[in-house]
Write a protein that holds these residues in place. Sequence first.
Motif, mmCIF file in Angstrom:
data_model
loop_
_atom_site.group_PDB
_atom_site.id
_atom_site.type_symbol
_atom_site.label_atom_id
_atom_site.label_comp_id
_atom_site.label_asym_id
_atom_site.label_seq_id
_atom_site.Cartn_x
_atom_site.Cartn_y
_atom_site.Cartn_z
ATOM 1 N N PHE A 178 0.831 -1.218 0.000
ATOM 2 C CA PHE A 178 0.000 0.000 0.000
ATOM 3 C C PHE A 178 0.864 1.267 0.000
ATOM 4 O O PHE A 178 0.457 2.317 0.465
ATOM 5 N N GLN A 179 2.077 1.135 -0.496
ATOM 6 C CA GLN A 179 2.945 2.299 -0.717
ATOM 7 C C GLN A 179 3.222 3.119 0.541
ATOM 8 O O GLN A 179 3.201 4.351 0.530
ATOM 9 N N GLN A 210 6.088 3.265 1.956
ATOM 10 C CA GLN A 210 7.467 3.769 1.781
ATOM 11 C C GLN A 210 8.437 3.339 2.868
ATOM 12 O O GLN A 210 9.537 3.868 2.957
HETATM 13 S S1 SF4 Z 1 7.305 -1.457 2.904
HETATM 14 FE FE1 SF4 Z 1 7.453 -1.072 0.723
HETATM 15 S S2 SF4 Z 1 6.663 -2.950 -0.228
HETATM 16 FE FE2 SF4 Z 1 5.994 -2.991 1.922
HETATM 17 S S3 SF4 Z 1 3.964 -2.058 1.862
HETATM 18 FE FE3 SF4 Z 1 5.418 -0.395 2.317
HETATM 19 S S4 SF4 Z 1 5.894 0.477 0.293
HETATM 20 FE FE4 SF4 Z 1 4.963 -1.518 -0.064
#
Ligand code: SF4
Lengths: 181, 283
Positions: free
Chosen positions: A26-27, A29
């Motif tokens: 879910f972006q 970050q």
């Molecule tokens: S850590 Fe990275 S891969 Fe995992 S949900 Fe957050 S943005 Fe997506």
Amino acid sequence: MRSPDLYPALPEKVREKSGQPIELCFQCQKCASGCPMGERADYLPSQIIRMLQLGLTERALQSSSIWLCPSCETCSARCPNGIKIAAVMDVLRAMAVLRDFAAKNKEPVFHRVFLKSIQNRGRVHETLILIQYKLKVRDLFSDAVTGLKMFKRGKLPLFAKKVKNKKIMKRIFAGAAQAQG
Amino acid sequence: MKFFYYPGCSLEATAKEYDYSARMICRQLGIELVENDQWCCCGATSAHSLDHLLSLALPARNIALAQEAGLSIVTPCAACFNRLKRADRELRENTEIRRKIEAICEFQYSGDVKIYSLLDALASLYGLEKIAAAVKKPLAGLRVACYYGCLLVRPPEITGFDQPENPTVMETLVAKLGAEARKWSYRTECCGASQGITNPKFATRLVDQLLTMAMEAGAQALVTSCPLCQSNLEMRRSPHLNLPSFYFTELVAVALGIPEEKIWFHKHLVDPRPLLRSLLPAG
Ligand code: SF4
Ligand code: SF4
């Protein structure tokens, strides 16, 4: 981001090969904020995952990110959705090489030299692979001074031990190749 | 105490001093290391970057050798430890992979071989108190920054670290040796790993950051458990950041009073001897 993949099945393949629930991202970050590649690479790990969700696998395969990633596993350890992004990176690297997306990258050159050494000797001959790699990427001098210092300290031996049982090494490489093919 | 010793390729070349010091402290502590010269490379970054099955089959071959010897594996190298542990986990949990690898490596996986990093074997099996009791030359006055890097701690489900963002074992060990572990926040950051070879400038940026932070924390040296970390710290730093780095085994060796320290310290690219001499009384 336009131009979706010529091969729409690719994202599914990455998902299947890596075993990672890419769709859960879910972006947030979190992966990106701890990633040592930072602004050095074209894309952050979160962006790579987003591309896969959007069916832009080819763009991910052509990115510098997959080759600059030193597999530090920070992203995998921190993702709140349990996505092992480093495992996705591994799949993308292997796929990029198989599909000829990495012809200009020097990192796979190094990996091949490294694996060849294991295949031939059972172990990595560090001195030899460094020279072979430097020759292949035509960069023999950038590390000459450090190399000499290492050599003088006996850390780049000319003769290195080998594994006597060549048959088993052959079988391991052949077996892995067969399974991948 | 007896182990199947897996040095890995780096310990035969760029990390020779790690191998020497590991063997010497084990001898001194009465830990028997059995080596079978048939061991092969674990495949390292290159195998897992290009060929998943190969990256499991190579470590599995070594697990097979240890199984044959009826011993658990101990390895000083953080990177080898990581690859061996991963292969073991796949063999244990993934039936399909296990069948493939058993066929390739011609063995039957029993699951009896345990895999330890030398650091963990010393801390949790041998016992830090016993090491403390064996110290002959305490490293009093030495201030270090313990540097774990990536592969010893991550991913935690493979390495078994319960606090991957805040490991403490190296700090505890160093304290038992009489040195002071400084607090700093870059302990599990990446050194650039094999990018030290393919993209040295990238590694330099990471290494410089590590060394600067360690200096700011008041450390006189770094302590490592990984040949990749150690060589990047020594080779990829900017010249003015000449902080020495030790393998943890070297500090144990000095504290145990092993005189052979002369044999390996000259192998460092940043000579740690002036620092040691400034601390330890002669003889
Ligand atoms: S850590 Fe990275 S891969 Fe995992 S949900 Fe957050 S943005 Fe997506
Ligand atoms: S494993 Fe690769 S993508 Fe993930 S944080 Fe480390 S460098 Fe970034």
